[in-house]
Design a protein around this motif. Sequence first.
Motif, PDB file in Angstrom:
ATOM      1  N   UNK A 110       0.832  -1.208   0.000  1.00  0.00           N
ATOM      2  CA  UNK A 110       0.000   0.000   0.000  1.00  0.00           C
ATOM      3  C   UNK A 110       0.866   1.258   0.000  1.00  0.00           C
ATOM      4  N   UNK A 111       0.440   2.273  -0.760  1.00  0.00           N
ATOM      5  CA  UNK A 111       1.189   3.535  -0.806  1.00  0.00           C
ATOM      6  C   UNK A 111       0.523   4.646   0.009  1.00  0.00           C
ATOM      7  N   UNK A 112      -0.723   4.433   0.441  1.00  0.00           N
ATOM      8  CA  UNK A 112      -1.467   5.514   1.081  1.00  0.00           C
ATOM      9  C   UNK A 112      -0.835   5.934   2.404  1.00  0.00           C
ATOM     10  N   UNK A 113      -0.296   4.976   3.151  1.00  0.00           N
ATOM     11  CA  UNK A 113       0.351   5.328   4.421  1.00  0.00           C
ATOM     12  C   UNK A 113       1.546   6.243   4.181  1.00  0.00           C
ATOM     13  N   UNK A 114       2.342   5.922   3.171  1.00  0.00           N
ATOM     14  CA  UNK A 114       3.483   6.765   2.834  1.00  0.00           C
ATOM     15  C   UNK A 114       3.068   8.150   2.393  1.00  0.00           C
ATOM     16  N   UNK A 115       1.995   8.218   1.596  1.00  0.00           N
ATOM     17  CA  UNK A 115       1.493   9.514   1.148  1.00  0.00           C
ATOM     18  C   UNK A 115       0.974  10.337   2.321  1.00  0.00           C
ATOM     19  N   UNK A 116       0.335   9.675   3.281  1.00  0.00           N
ATOM     20  CA  UNK A 116      -0.189  10.397   4.447  1.00  0.00           C
ATOM     21  C   UNK A 116       0.936  11.045   5.245  1.00  0.00           C
ATOM     22  N   UNK A 117       1.995  10.283   5.497  1.00  0.00           N
ATOM     23  CA  UNK A 117       3.137  10.825   6.240  1.00  0.00           C
ATOM     24  C   UNK A 117       3.788  11.963   5.454  1.00  0.00           C
ATOM     25  N   UNK A 118       3.968  11.741   4.156  1.00  0.00           N
ATOM     26  CA  UNK A 118       4.591  12.763   3.312  1.00  0.00           C
ATOM     27  C   UNK A 118       3.752  14.030   3.271  1.00  0.00           C
ATOM     28  N   UNK A 119       2.429  13.879   3.188  1.00  0.00           N
ATOM     29  CA  UNK A 119       1.556  15.049   3.076  1.00  0.00           C
ATOM     30  C   UNK A 119       1.618  15.925   4.320  1.00  0.00           C
ATOM     31  N   UNK A 120       1.825  15.319   5.482  1.00  0.00           N
ATOM     32  CA  UNK A 120       1.952  16.123   6.705  1.00  0.00           C
ATOM     33  C   UNK A 120       3.209  16.982   6.641  1.00  0.00           C
ATOM     34  N   UNK A 121       4.302  16.381   6.191  1.00  0.00           N
ATOM     35  CA  UNK A 121       5.553  17.131   6.070  1.00  0.00           C
ATOM     36  C   UNK A 121       5.407  18.265   5.059  1.00  0.00           C
ATOM     37  N   UNK A 122       4.879  17.932   3.897  1.00  0.00           N
ATOM     38  CA  UNK A 122       4.784  18.924   2.816  1.00  0.00           C
ATOM     39  C   UNK A 122       3.754  20.000   3.136  1.00  0.00           C
ATOM     40  N   UNK A 123       2.731  19.668   3.919  1.00  0.00           N
ATOM     41  CA  UNK A 123       1.725  20.671   4.280  1.00  0.00           C
ATOM     42  C   UNK A 123       2.347  21.862   4.996  1.00  0.00           C
ATOM     43  N   UNK A 124       3.418  21.633   5.750  1.00  0.00           N
ATOM     44  CA  UNK A 124       4.093  22.723   6.447  1.00  0.00           C
ATOM     45  C   UNK A 124       5.091  23.455   5.556  1.00  0.00           C
ATOM     46  N   UNK A 125       5.315  22.945   4.345  1.00  0.00           N
ATOM     47  CA  UNK A 125       6.282  23.555   3.439  1.00  0.00           C
ATOM     48  C   UNK A 125       5.632  24.318   2.299  1.00  0.00           C
ATOM     49  N   UNK A 126       4.418  23.935   1.911  1.00  0.00           N
ATOM     50  CA  UNK A 126       3.829  24.425   0.671  1.00  0.00           C
ATOM     51  C   UNK A 126       3.649  25.942   0.653  1.00  0.00           C
ATOM     52  N   UNK A 127       3.467  26.558   1.799  1.00  0.00           N
ATOM     53  CA  UNK A 127       3.274  28.000   1.822  1.00  0.00           C
ATOM     54  C   UNK A 127       4.530  28.799   2.104  1.00  0.00           C
ATOM     55  N   UNK A 128       5.667  28.129   2.209  1.00  0.00           N
ATOM     56  CA  UNK A 128       6.908  28.815   2.540  1.00  0.00           C
ATOM     57  C   UNK A 128       7.570  29.398   1.300  1.00  0.00           C
ATOM     58  N   UNK A 129       8.667  30.105   1.496  1.00  0.00           N
ATOM     59  CA  UNK A 129       9.339  30.781   0.386  1.00  0.00           C
ATOM     60  C   UNK A 129       9.901  29.765  -0.605  1.00  0.00           C
ATOM     61  N   UNK A 130      10.095  30.239  -1.829  1.00  0.00           N
ATOM     62  CA  UNK A 130      10.646  29.374  -2.873  1.00  0.00           C
ATOM     63  C   UNK A 130      12.027  28.849  -2.469  1.00  0.00           C
ATOM     64  N   UNK A 131      12.803  29.687  -1.816  1.00  0.00           N
ATOM     65  CA  UNK A 131      14.133  29.275  -1.399  1.00  0.00           C
ATOM     66  C   UNK A 131      14.064  28.145  -0.372  1.00  0.00           C
ATOM     67  N   UNK A 132      13.156  28.279   0.592  1.00  0.00           N
ATOM     68  CA  UNK A 132      13.014  27.243   1.617  1.00  0.00           C
ATOM     69  C   UNK A 132      12.535  25.933   1.007  1.00  0.00           C
ATOM     70  N   UNK A 133      11.564  26.022   0.096  1.00  0.00           N
ATOM     71  CA  UNK A 133      11.044  24.819  -0.557  1.00  0.00           C
ATOM     72  C   UNK A 133      12.137  24.143  -1.381  1.00  0.00           C
ATOM     73  N   UNK A 134      12.923  24.950  -2.096  1.00  0.00           N
ATOM     74  CA  UNK A 134      14.015  24.391  -2.890  1.00  0.00           C
ATOM     75  C   UNK A 134      15.022  23.669  -1.999  1.00  0.00           C
TER      76      UNK A 134
END
Length: 370
Positions: A110-134
């Motif tokens: 199953x990939x959904x568990x991995x996506x769930x963990x990843x989405x939590x991490x990325x949720x805190x990054x998506x609104x940050x600066x381009x430099x931070x995301x890079x």
Amino acid sequence: MSRRIDALDVLRGVAIMGTLGTNIWIFTAPGGPLEFLQLGGDAGVVETFLRFLANGKFLGLLTLLFGVGLELQHRSALRKGLAWPGRYLWRATLLFVEGALHFVLVFEFDVLMGYAITSVIVAYLVGRSRRAVTAWMVAAGTLHVAMVALTTGALMMTGQGGGGTLPYSQLGWLDQVALRLQNVVLFRFELVFIIPMGIVLFLLGTRLMRAGVFEEHGAGLRRKLIVFGLGLGVPLNLATSFAGPSWFAVDRYLLAPVVALGLLGLITSIVLGMRGAPGLLRRGITDVGRTALSCYVFQNLAASILCYGWGLGLADRLDGLRPWWVPVAWAGICLLFMALSSLWLRRFSRGPLELAWQWAYQAPLPARQT
């Protein structure tokens, strides 16, 4: 806007059916996932090529699309003036629970568990600066490449991956459930690759969305993706597919995501270039995309019933016809769920699991917010 959404639905449908194109080789092998962990070392030329067509590419495409979906959720929250990530974390929790149930009851990889963990991490990054995301993309990408390199080096020194001779397809359903629980670390080890790769592809998906890859004016960007992903990625991916089991990690977790970028560009260009009413095939793929979560789970359940001894037991009965019967099984399951999803959507706006998931998501909310 509607065309962009149509392209996303088609892409999701292709990605869901493409993941079955990889998983079907696991279901149809008498040794099941334990045979898969031998990394296809005994596969012939035809089977190796057929596996190459799907292996890792649609996992990469689906991962990119999860990033696009996260970006859409982020935009929606901003429009409504809601805190971010806020209730998106509850969405991720539900996804993790659903993935855990899918793992225990239906499918080892199953990939959904991995996506769930990843989405939590990325949720805190998506609104940050381009430099931070890079910086995060570079760090996660470096970690991912290092793990792939270490895995490849280990496989080269020790030979092909481990496996077993257990006749998995002959086990009863409860025995398979018990085996998953007993070998949870082994069967969940792929998360080590999916999470850092997912961080990169989720964030890349958000950037592609912002760059207009799904819009008419994104034609130039799509051409670059096609040239890079298909022109460069496909030949290299084909070479590693035939290079032997030692190259499994490079084949699946490095080069296949490159091909996925090309597929995203190509499929989006095709959809945006279509005129007139959608034909039967496009409607079917679109409906699978609209019910992607349901189709992902139920296609694995259908493959289990088709192949394992507690169902029809075709993995053993038709093993002598391998690899020829495997793509036929894949096509039959895909056609079945294209038809079922279309019939379902005539009466409902979402797939069955999507409806249950939406209820669970809204249940804790006050009535005025539902």
